[in-house]
Design a protein around this motif. Sequence first.
Motif, PDB file in Angstrom:
ATOM      1  N   VAL A 124       0.720  -1.043  -0.004  1.00 10.79           N
ATOM      2  CA  VAL A 124       0.123   0.098   0.104  1.00 10.79           C
ATOM      3  C   VAL A 124       0.793   1.296   0.110  1.00 10.79           C
ATOM      4  CG1 VAL A 124      -1.767   1.285   1.258  1.00 10.79           C
ATOM      5  CG2 VAL A 124      -1.904  -1.222   1.062  1.00 10.79           C
ATOM      6  N   VAL A 125       0.426   1.974  -0.681  1.00  9.45           N
ATOM      7  CA  VAL A 125       0.981   3.665  -0.957  1.00  9.45           C
ATOM      8  C   VAL A 125      -0.238   4.486  -0.285  1.00  9.45           C
ATOM      9  CG1 VAL A 125       1.793   5.517  -2.120  1.00  9.45           C
ATOM     10  CG2 VAL A 125       2.888   3.372  -2.626  1.00  9.45           C
ATOM     11  N   ILE A 126       0.107   5.317   0.791  1.00  6.82           N
ATOM     12  CA  ILE A 126      -0.644   6.097   1.332  1.00  6.82           C
ATOM     13  C   ILE A 126      -0.689   7.512   0.610  1.00  6.82           C
ATOM     14  CG2 ILE A 126      -1.651   7.584   3.456  1.00  6.82           C
ATOM     15  CD1 ILE A 126      -0.155   5.188   5.135  1.00  6.82           C
ATOM     16  N   ILE A 127      -1.784   8.256  -0.013  1.00  2.00           N
ATOM     17  CA  ILE A 127      -1.925   9.544  -0.583  1.00  2.00           C
ATOM     18  C   ILE A 127      -2.483  10.369   0.106  1.00  2.00           C
ATOM     19  CG2 ILE A 127      -3.516   8.530  -2.077  1.00  2.00           C
ATOM     20  CD1 ILE A 127      -2.481  10.110  -4.567  1.00  2.00           C
ATOM     21  N   GLU A 128      -1.955  11.527   0.499  1.00  4.97           N
ATOM     22  CA  GLU A 128      -2.575  12.827   0.941  1.00  4.97           C
ATOM     23  C   GLU A 128      -2.251  13.753   0.383  1.00  4.97           C
ATOM     24  OE1 GLU A 128      -3.526  12.497   5.254  1.00  4.97           O
ATOM     25  OE2 GLU A 128      -1.548  11.435   5.394  1.00  4.97           O
ATOM     26  N   ASP A 129      -2.930  15.214   0.702  1.00  3.38           N
ATOM     27  CA  ASP A 129      -2.686  16.175   0.034  1.00  3.38           C
ATOM     28  C   ASP A 129      -1.380  17.042   0.807  1.00  3.38           C
ATOM     29  OD1 ASP A 129      -4.020  16.862   2.424  1.00  3.38           O
ATOM     30  OD2 ASP A 129      -4.920  18.371   1.820  1.00  3.38           O
ATOM     31  N   VAL A 130      -1.387  17.351   2.068  1.00  2.89           N
ATOM     32  CA  VAL A 130      -0.476  17.771   2.762  1.00  2.89           C
ATOM     33  C   VAL A 130      -0.537  17.517   4.199  1.00  2.89           C
ATOM     34  CG1 VAL A 130      -1.365  20.098   3.340  1.00  2.89           C
ATOM     35  CG2 VAL A 130       1.144  20.224   3.092  1.00  2.89           C
ATOM     36  N   THR A 131       0.888  17.365   4.933  1.00  5.08           N
ATOM     37  CA  THR A 131       0.897  16.907   6.151  1.00  5.08           C
ATOM     38  C   THR A 131       1.713  18.247   7.006  1.00  5.08           C
ATOM     39  OG1 THR A 131       1.290  15.624   7.982  1.00  5.08           O
ATOM     40  CG2 THR A 131       2.448  15.509   5.956  1.00  5.08           C
ATOM     41  N   THR A 132       1.277  18.714   7.836  1.00  4.47           N
ATOM     42  CA  THR A 132       1.957  19.679   8.575  1.00  4.47           C
ATOM     43  C   THR A 132       2.674  19.205  10.086  1.00  4.47           C
ATOM     44  OG1 THR A 132       0.799  21.651   7.860  1.00  4.47           O
ATOM     45  CG2 THR A 132       2.244  22.106   9.802  1.00  4.47           C
ATOM     46  N   SER A 133       1.787  18.343  10.851  1.00  8.01           N
ATOM     47  CA  SER A 133       2.127  18.072  12.126  1.00  8.01           C
ATOM     48  C   SER A 133       2.438  16.585  12.090  1.00  8.01           C
ATOM     49  CB  SER A 133       1.034  18.355  12.966  1.00  8.01           C
ATOM     50  OG  SER A 133      -0.284  17.668  12.562  1.00  8.01           O
ATOM     51  N   GLY A 134       1.861  15.821  10.895  1.00  7.23           N
ATOM     52  CA  GLY A 134       1.925  14.215  10.784  1.00  7.23           C
ATOM     53  C   GLY A 134       0.993  13.730  11.652  1.00  7.23           C
ATOM     54  N   LYS A 135      -0.089  14.298  12.140  1.00  5.96           N
ATOM     55  CA  LYS A 135      -1.279  13.811  13.016  1.00  5.96           C
ATOM     56  C   LYS A 135      -2.139  12.856  12.248  1.00  5.96           C
ATOM     57  CE  LYS A 135      -1.379  16.901  17.117  1.00  5.96           C
ATOM     58  NZ  LYS A 135      -2.356  17.646  17.841  1.00  5.96           N
ATOM     59  N   GLU A 178       9.839  13.662   8.039  1.00  8.15           N
ATOM     60  CA  GLU A 178      10.868  12.892   8.410  1.00  8.15           C
ATOM     61  C   GLU A 178      10.481  12.082   9.835  1.00  8.15           C
ATOM     62  OE1 GLU A 178      14.536  15.951   7.566  1.00  8.15           O
ATOM     63  OE2 GLU A 178      13.293  16.344   9.035  1.00  8.15           O
ATOM     64  N   THR A 179       9.460  12.753  10.750  1.00 10.67           N
ATOM     65  CA  THR A 179       9.028  12.014  12.002  1.00 10.67           C
ATOM     66  C   THR A 179       8.131  10.850  11.441  1.00 10.67           C
ATOM     67  OG1 THR A 179       7.084  13.484  12.067  1.00 10.67           O
ATOM     68  CG2 THR A 179       9.182  14.019  13.393  1.00 10.67           C
ATOM     69  N   ILE A 180       7.197  10.951  10.597  1.00  5.67           N
ATOM     70  CA  ILE A 180       6.562   9.788  10.350  1.00  5.67           C
ATOM     71  C   ILE A 180       7.203   8.619   9.694  1.00  5.67           C
ATOM     72  CG2 ILE A 180       4.978   8.882   8.055  1.00  5.67           C
ATOM     73  CD1 ILE A 180       3.687  11.693   8.269  1.00  5.67           C
ATOM     74  N   SER A 181       8.473   8.954   9.130  1.00  5.15           N
ATOM     75  CA  SER A 181       9.360   7.824   8.327  1.00  5.15           C
ATOM     76  C   SER A 181      10.033   7.218   9.555  1.00  5.15           C
ATOM     77  CB  SER A 181      10.225   8.524   7.379  1.00  5.15           C
ATOM     78  OG  SER A 181       9.882   9.038   6.180  1.00  5.15           O
ATOM     79  N   GLU A 182      10.483   7.986  10.475  1.00  4.37           N
ATOM     80  CA  GLU A 182      11.321   7.434  11.804  1.00  4.37           C
ATOM     81  C   GLU A 182      10.292   6.585  12.740  1.00  4.37           C
ATOM     82  OE1 GLU A 182      13.162  10.295  13.884  1.00  4.37           O
ATOM     83  OE2 GLU A 182      14.588  10.455  12.341  1.00  4.37           O
ATOM     84  N   LYS A 183       8.875   7.085  12.832  1.00  2.36           N
ATOM     85  CA  LYS A 183       8.094   6.391  13.822  1.00  2.36           C
ATOM     86  C   LYS A 183       7.373   5.001  13.238  1.00  2.36           C
ATOM     87  CE  LYS A 183       4.038   7.151  16.573  1.00  2.36           C
ATOM     88  NZ  LYS A 183       2.990   8.005  17.125  1.00  2.36           N
ATOM     89  N   TYR A 184       7.173   5.172  11.917  1.00  2.09           N
ATOM     90  CA  TYR A 184       6.368   4.071  11.241  1.00  2.09           C
ATOM     91  C   TYR A 184       7.363   3.129  10.337  1.00  2.09           C
ATOM     92  CZ  TYR A 184       2.523   6.514  12.874  1.00  2.09           C
ATOM     93  OH  TYR A 184       1.606   7.205  13.722  1.00  2.09           O
ATOM     94  N   GLY A 185       8.576   3.525   9.944  1.00  4.12           N
ATOM     95  CA  GLY A 185       9.543   2.831   9.242  1.00  4.12           C
ATOM     96  C   GLY A 185       9.072   2.634   7.769  1.00  4.12           C
ATOM     97  N   PHE A 186       8.595   3.536   7.071  1.00  3.98           N
ATOM     98  CA  PHE A 186       8.336   3.864   5.772  1.00  3.98           C
ATOM     99  C   PHE A 186       8.536   4.996   5.380  1.00  3.98           C
ATOM    100  CE2 PHE A 186       4.048   4.128   7.502  1.00  3.98           C
ATOM    101  CZ  PHE A 186       3.370   5.237   6.980  1.00  3.98           C
ATOM    102  N   TYR A 225       9.753  28.371  12.720  1.00  3.33           N
ATOM    103  CA  TYR A 225       9.172  27.038  12.550  1.00  3.33           C
ATOM    104  C   TYR A 225       9.749  25.908  11.806  1.00  3.33           C
ATOM    105  CZ  TYR A 225       5.069  29.524  14.664  1.00  3.33           C
ATOM    106  OH  TYR A 225       4.409  30.362  15.364  1.00  3.33           O
ATOM    107  N   GLY A 226      10.828  26.489  11.099  1.00  3.37           N
ATOM    108  CA  GLY A 226      11.495  25.610  10.110  1.00  3.37           C
ATOM    109  C   GLY A 226      12.033  24.221  10.709  1.00  3.37           C
ATOM    110  N   ALA A 227      11.920  23.289   9.838  1.00  2.00           N
ATOM    111  CA  ALA A 227      12.687  21.924  10.342  1.00  2.00           C
ATOM    112  C   ALA A 227      14.267  22.160  10.140  1.00  2.00           C
ATOM    113  CB  ALA A 227      12.076  20.731   9.469  1.00  2.00           C
ATOM    114  N   LYS A 228      14.991  21.311  11.285  1.00  2.00           N
ATOM    115  CA  LYS A 228      16.256  21.451  11.236  1.00  2.00           C
ATOM    116  C   LYS A 228      16.825  20.249  10.403  1.00  2.00           C
ATOM    117  CE  LYS A 228      16.137  25.368  13.507  1.00  2.00           C
ATOM    118  NZ  LYS A 228      16.222  26.879  12.726  1.00  2.00           N
TER     119      LYS A 228
END
Length: 228
Positions: A124-135, A178-186, A225-228
């Motif tokens: 499965v590939v998840i498709i969304e418009d945009v994510t700001t917080s990853g919630k 980046e946080t999504i990749s680290e937390k969920y492993g994809f 607010y920029g990511a480092k």
Amino acid sequence: MEQYKKEFIDFMLECQVLKFGSFTLKSGRQSPFFMNAGAYVTGSQLARLGEFYAKAIHDNFGDDFDVLFGPAYKGIPLATACTIAYSKLYGKEIKYCSDRKEEKDHGADKGALLGYKIKDGDRVVIIEDVTTSGKSIEETYPKIKAQETTAGGIKIVGEIVSLDRREKAPDTTKSALETISEKYGFPARAIVSMDDVIDALYTNGDKKVITEEIKKEIDAYYEQYGAK
């Protein structure tokens, strides 16, 4: 930058999906830019949007997937448009699936899902418009994994969004993707990032859309607010 990325940035502006000014985000942050995927409303716009997503998915994940999962509500037209485009561009038949906000308890298609019913063995590939917080992924991920009958039966290949805002998610200095990749492993990827947008419209652009004044506002926003 790939040509389709430059074209996508122009496309967002043309459809008035990407705007610059002063906008209050859901998070409460005051942003100098805003992206609204709900502004894609015509057949030709959705057809082109599906092709941009298809090219980005193909670039990032190849053909090793079977299903596009578009979380309700905005993910439904995205998944539908992209499955059509993927078949047209790459000759591969993929399926679309979405969740229902309320589970259907009657009829032949009752259940929590709309479209194809994902199952063990699916990629499965998840498709969304945009994510700001990853919630949003916190709701989407368990809904997909709930369809498994054996642990690890469904593989999530990755997530694709249209714009990576490149701002830090809550409680971290890293971006939402980046946080999504680290937390969920994809891998979580985007068609374009705000770095690409700035490069196309300001650094190597005519500075008519991102003017000197708007660039200063963007810089100030990312300083905070920029990511480092």
